[in-house]
Design an enzyme around this catalytic site. Structure first.
Site, mmCIF file in Angstrom:
data_model
loop_
_atom_site.group_PDB
_atom_site.id
_atom_site.type_symbol
_atom_site.label_atom_id
_atom_site.label_comp_id
_atom_site.label_asym_id
_atom_site.label_seq_id
_atom_site.Cartn_x
_atom_site.Cartn_y
_atom_site.Cartn_z
ATOM 1 N N SER A 278 0.820 -1.208 0.000
ATOM 2 C CA SER A 278 0.000 0.000 0.000
ATOM 3 C C SER A 278 0.854 1.258 0.000
ATOM 4 C CB SER A 278 -0.936 -0.074 1.208
ATOM 5 O OG SER A 278 -2.093 0.635 0.923
ATOM 6 N N LYS A 282 4.127 2.011 -2.461
ATOM 7 C CA LYS A 282 4.536 3.201 -3.224
ATOM 8 C C LYS A 282 5.990 3.507 -2.835
ATOM 9 C CE LYS A 282 -0.041 5.216 -1.967
ATOM 10 N NZ LYS A 282 -1.064 4.557 -2.682
ATOM 11 N N TRP A 369 -10.033 0.299 -5.053
ATOM 12 C CA TRP A 369 -9.464 1.614 -4.692
ATOM 13 C C TRP A 369 -8.060 1.774 -5.291
ATOM 14 C CZ3 TRP A 369 -11.078 6.094 -3.260
ATOM 15 C CH2 TRP A 369 -10.297 6.965 -2.508
ATOM 16 N N HIS A 419 -7.606 -5.773 0.113
ATOM 17 C CA HIS A 419 -6.369 -5.006 0.279
ATOM 18 C C HIS A 419 -5.626 -5.549 1.506
ATOM 19 C CE1 HIS A 419 -4.048 -1.317 -0.143
ATOM 20 N NE2 HIS A 419 -4.202 -1.072 1.142
#
Ligand code: GCU
Length: 440
Positions: A278, A282, A369, A419
């Site tokens: 998540s 990144k 998302w 997720h």
């Protein structure tokens, strides 16, 4: 120009449409509440991705050396300038201390080591507390997985000897936190995401630290973090448009851990796989792009600002991420709120910056998302750079079905479910590392 919409009509729509349907039927309220957020493939705008092999001055790149010397450098600078911000060099003075060492940890299965990285100029306030688990009884250096954890090292395993983090946590008051500080009840809370025993059994070590050691994850966190303390002009209480955002600061922290690993006689520093989930996915992507010492780079459900193409504006958008997490990117990135088409880069270029090193992008079917299709397309559109290095990157043009890993130097899977980081994800990362570290 690469006109991307055309490829959707050839795509395997199965899992995506299915998951959109499931998601919509499970949580209509959730979708209704997210005003301005698109979960409909048909409403993805037409877009044109910036070209990988055309320099800003219009010159075409067709040789490896041109990529490495010119275009790669240019793309890296563009990501710094417009998105993650510029980070400083390695501090001149850094000290390492062994905080604890147990060669008989986890019932004799592991060596557990806790190392403090003290960034000389700024003193103990920014100590990075690194936890290492290495397979016991191994007389040679081992490859490792390395990554940040969200809640402190004590959350990754119930091992009571792990130092309980004293740092500020995002979680304020709950069963395991009081006033944003962890309590004993937080031990092992994230252990489902860190299959320590499996990693050790497969011959790897695990290196992890809390991302909040570098900087607290909140809008004004930079004032209490490494960014304020390394700021050249300490008088200003505002960051410049190209100053680094929190993601760059965390990525910089990973490089400082890499500096340490290069000195650790038990670790193969040339075989470090940096992995993150998540926002920390990144971070691992930016770490891998800006520091080529990371031999493998793994992004788990990193989504917007990570592996997902920004131009699709599917799920989380630039505007939304800059509003809710204004500290993650540099100030310049706000110029692209609802203005994705003006970005001189897109995230396929971030994946391409890893080439020819192996990189893995993982999506989850219910994690709309993070735009699983956008993550897949980034990986796919990075392929030409791997081809330039005579390597097969992803090697497929259609998003694979559920739980069907694909790819060679670019790995990809769409796991069923939410997720999260699961054993299934780790299984793929371990297989990927085995393959590329020539262990099988
Ligand atoms: C939020 C955020 C995402 C991020 C995620 C996470 O959902 O919008 O961009 O990836 O948090 O880090 O868990």
């Amino acid at each position: 120009m690469i006109f991307v919409m055309s490829r959707f009509f050839n795509s395997n729509w199965g899992p995506s449409l299915f998951t959109i349907f499931v998601f919509a039927s499970i949580s209509p309220l959730c979708i209704a509440q997210q005003k301005g957020i698109n979960y409909d493939e048909a409403k993805v705008p037409d877009y044109t991705l910036p070209r990988l092999f055309t320099k800003l001055d219009g010159e075409k790149v067709s040789e490896k050396w041109q990529w490495n010397r010119d275009r790669r450098t240019e793309i890296l600078r563009l990501f710094e300038e417009h998105m993650y911000g510029r980070h400083p060099a390695k501090p001149e003075r850094v000290e390492y201390f062994i905080h604890s060492l147990d060669e008989n940890a986890l019932a004799g299965e592991a060596v557990r080591k806790e190392v403090i990285i003290r960034l000389g100029e700024v003193g103990p306030r920014f100590d990075l507390h690194v936890l290492l688990y290495l397979p016991a009884g191994v007389n040679e250096k081992v490859p490792v997985f390395m990554g940040y954890n969200f809640g402190g090292n004590h959350t990754i395993h119930a091992d009571p000897a792990i130092r309980l983090s004293q740092a500020w946590m995002r979680r304020g008051n709950d069963e395991a936190h009081i006033n944003h500080r962890a309590t004993e009840a937080a031990r092992g809370l994230a252990s489902s995401r860190w299959p320590v025993q499996t990693i050790l059994d497969r011959g790897y070590g695990l290196v992890t630290l809390y991302y909040g050691d570098v900087e607290p994850d909140r809008a004004d966190g930079w004032k209490d973090g490494i960014r304020a303390h390394l700021k050249k002009d300490r008088s200003g209480d505002r960051l410049e448009p190209e100053d680094w955002g929190a993601i760059a600061a965390w990525a910089w922290g990973l490089s400082r851990v890499m500096d340490y690993l290069e000195t650790d006689g038990a670790v193969r520093a040339d075989r470090v796989a940096v992995m993150g989930h998540s926002r920390l996915g990144k971070t691992s992507l930016w770490a891998g792009a800006s520091d080529r010492r990371f031999a493998i780079v793994i992004s788990n459900n990193s989504g917007c600002g990570g592996a997902a193409l920004s131009r699709r504006a599917f799920g989380e958008t630039i505007q939304r991420i800059n509003t809710h997490f204004p500290h993650w990117f540099c100030r310049n990135f706000k110029n692209y709120d609802s203005n994705e088409s003006e970005l001189p880069i897109d995230q396929h270029m971030l994946i391409a910056l890893m080439a020819p090193r192996p990189v893995y992008v993982a999506s989850a079917s219910e994690d709309l998302w993070a735009d699983p299709m956008g993550e897949f397309l980034s990986a796919m559109h990075a392929d030409p750079v791997y081809e330039l290095f005579n390597k097969t990157g992803l090697g497929v043009e259609d998003q694979p079905g559920l739980n069907h890993p694909v790819g060679d130097f670019i790995g990809y899977h769409l796991r069923s479910g939410k997720h999260d980081v699961t054993d299934y994800d780790w299984e793929q990362y371990l297989n990927f590392a085995d393959r590329h570290f020539n262990r099988i």
